[in-house]
Design a protein around this motif. Structure first.
Motif, PDB file in Angstrom:
ATOM      1  N   UNK A  56      87.797  79.270  55.103  1.00 19.89           N
ATOM      2  CA  UNK A  56      86.539  79.773  55.667  1.00 19.89           C
ATOM      3  C   UNK A  56      85.411  79.661  54.650  1.00 19.89           C
ATOM      4  N   UNK A  57      85.705  79.975  53.395  1.00 11.47           N
ATOM      5  CA  UNK A  57      84.705  79.870  52.337  1.00 11.47           C
ATOM      6  C   UNK A  57      84.251  78.428  52.162  1.00 11.47           C
ATOM      7  N   UNK A  58      85.188  77.498  52.145  1.00 13.32           N
ATOM      8  CA  UNK A  58      84.826  76.087  51.979  1.00 13.32           C
ATOM      9  C   UNK A  58      83.982  75.582  53.138  1.00 13.32           C
ATOM     10  N   UNK A  59      84.318  75.977  54.355  1.00 16.90           N
ATOM     11  CA  UNK A  59      83.544  75.559  55.523  1.00 16.90           C
ATOM     12  C   UNK A  59      82.141  76.147  55.476  1.00 16.90           C
ATOM     13  N   UNK A  60      82.054  77.427  55.135  1.00 17.51           N
ATOM     14  CA  UNK A  60      80.743  78.066  55.051  1.00 17.51           C
ATOM     15  C   UNK A  60      79.897  77.435  53.946  1.00 17.51           C
ATOM     16  N   UNK A  61      80.519  77.104  52.836  1.00 17.61           N
ATOM     17  CA  UNK A  61      79.806  76.465  51.726  1.00 17.61           C
ATOM     18  C   UNK A  61      79.259  75.106  52.155  1.00 17.61           C
ATOM     19  N   UNK A  62      80.064  74.350  52.875  1.00 11.78           N
ATOM     20  CA  UNK A  62      79.633  73.028  53.341  1.00 11.78           C
ATOM     21  C   UNK A  62      78.485  73.146  54.336  1.00 11.78           C
ATOM     22  N   UNK A  63      78.573  74.089  55.275  1.00 10.18           N
ATOM     23  CA  UNK A  63      77.494  74.284  56.246  1.00 10.18           C
ATOM     24  C   UNK A  63      76.215  74.784  55.572  1.00 10.18           C
ATOM     25  N   UNK A  64      76.336  75.655  54.574  1.00 11.83           N
ATOM     26  CA  UNK A  64      75.158  76.145  53.858  1.00 11.83           C
ATOM     27  C   UNK A  64      74.480  75.010  53.100  1.00 11.83           C
ATOM     28  N   UNK A  65      75.268  74.118  52.518  1.00 13.86           N
ATOM     29  CA  UNK A  65      74.692  72.974  51.811  1.00 13.86           C
ATOM     30  C   UNK A  65      73.988  72.041  52.782  1.00 13.86           C
ATOM     31  N   UNK A  66      74.589  71.807  53.937  1.00 22.30           N
ATOM     32  CA  UNK A  66      73.957  70.967  54.952  1.00 22.30           C
ATOM     33  C   UNK A  66      72.659  71.568  55.443  1.00 22.30           C
ATOM     34  N   UNK A  67      72.655  72.883  55.660  1.00 16.68           N
ATOM     35  CA  UNK A  67      71.462  73.568  56.141  1.00 16.68           C
ATOM     36  C   UNK A  67      70.350  73.530  55.103  1.00 16.68           C
ATOM     37  N   UNK A  68      70.695  73.645  53.827  1.00 23.00           N
ATOM     38  CA  UNK A  68      69.692  73.676  52.768  1.00 23.00           C
ATOM     39  C   UNK A  68      69.109  72.296  52.496  1.00 23.00           C
ATOM     40  N   UNK A  69      69.917  71.270  52.573  1.00 21.07           N
ATOM     41  CA  UNK A  69      69.475  69.936  52.200  1.00 21.07           C
ATOM     42  C   UNK A  69      68.884  69.193  53.376  1.00 21.07           C
ATOM     43  N   UNK A  70      69.442  69.355  54.529  1.00 24.00           N
ATOM     44  CA  UNK A  70      68.970  68.637  55.702  1.00 24.00           C
ATOM     45  C   UNK A  70      70.083  67.791  56.287  1.00 24.00           C
ATOM     46  N   UNK A  71      69.801  67.245  57.430  1.00 27.73           N
ATOM     47  CA  UNK A  71      70.853  66.550  58.158  1.00 27.73           C
ATOM     48  C   UNK A  71      71.142  65.158  57.604  1.00 27.73           C
ATOM     49  N   UNK A  72      70.140  64.381  57.314  1.00 30.35           N
ATOM     50  CA  UNK A  72      70.342  62.994  56.917  1.00 30.35           C
ATOM     51  C   UNK A  72      70.239  62.777  55.416  1.00 30.35           C
ATOM     52  N   UNK A  73      70.185  63.833  54.648  1.00 31.82           N
ATOM     53  CA  UNK A  73      70.048  63.686  53.204  1.00 31.82           C
ATOM     54  C   UNK A  73      71.406  63.445  52.571  1.00 31.82           C
ATOM     55  N   UNK A  74      71.381  62.817  51.421  1.00 32.14           N
ATOM     56  CA  UNK A  74      72.604  62.619  50.654  1.00 32.14           C
ATOM     57  C   UNK A  74      72.469  63.374  49.337  1.00 32.14           C
ATOM     58  N   UNK A  75      73.572  63.840  48.824  1.00 30.95           N
ATOM     59  CA  UNK A  75      73.561  64.611  47.580  1.00 30.95           C
ATOM     60  C   UNK A  75      74.492  63.956  46.570  1.00 30.95           C
ATOM     61  N   UNK A  76      74.156  64.155  45.312  1.00 28.92           N
ATOM     62  CA  UNK A  76      74.999  63.677  44.214  1.00 28.92           C
ATOM     63  C   UNK A  76      75.504  64.896  43.476  1.00 28.92           C
ATOM     64  N   UNK A  77      76.804  65.065  43.422  1.00 30.54           N
ATOM     65  CA  UNK A  77      77.394  66.203  42.722  1.00 30.54           C
ATOM     66  C   UNK A  77      78.059  65.717  41.456  1.00 30.54           C
ATOM     67  N   UNK A  78      77.804  66.410  40.380  1.00 30.01           N
ATOM     68  CA  UNK A  78      78.422  66.062  39.107  1.00 30.01           C
ATOM     69  C   UNK A  78      79.481  67.034  38.728  1.00 30.01           C
TER      70      UNK A  78
END
Length: 74
Positions: free
Chosen positions: A52-74
């Motif tokens: 549940x935490x992982x799913x919520x984290x993923x949805x929060x990241x999507x909501x914050x960044x936007x739908x079509x944006x890409x992110x680079x994680x280090x």
């Protein structure tokens, strides 16, 4: 065969729930999510709350960044 008494079983379950609450609170803090909420979920559900935490984290990241944006994680 090893037989556990009821006291040992309760102690093991309680220690797993407490450890899960601490770990999920730490992960929520590192992710920028609500620490108290995820600590309580960890204390109540135990390791079952981790997906549940992982799913919520993923949805929060999507909501914050936007739908079509890409992110680079280090």
């Amino acid at each position: 065969m090893i037989f556990f008494s009821v006291n040992v079983a309760v102690l093991v379950v309680a220690s797993v729930l407490i450890t899960s609450g601490i770990v999920m609170g730490n992960l929520a803090f590192r992710s920028g999510l609500g620490v108290k909420r995820w600590t309580m979920i960890g204390l109540i559900l135990g390791p079952v709350g981790y997906p549940l935490l992982n799913t919520h984290k993923r949805f929060a990241m999507k909501r914050a960044v936007g739908r079509r944006a890409s992110t680079i994680r280090l």
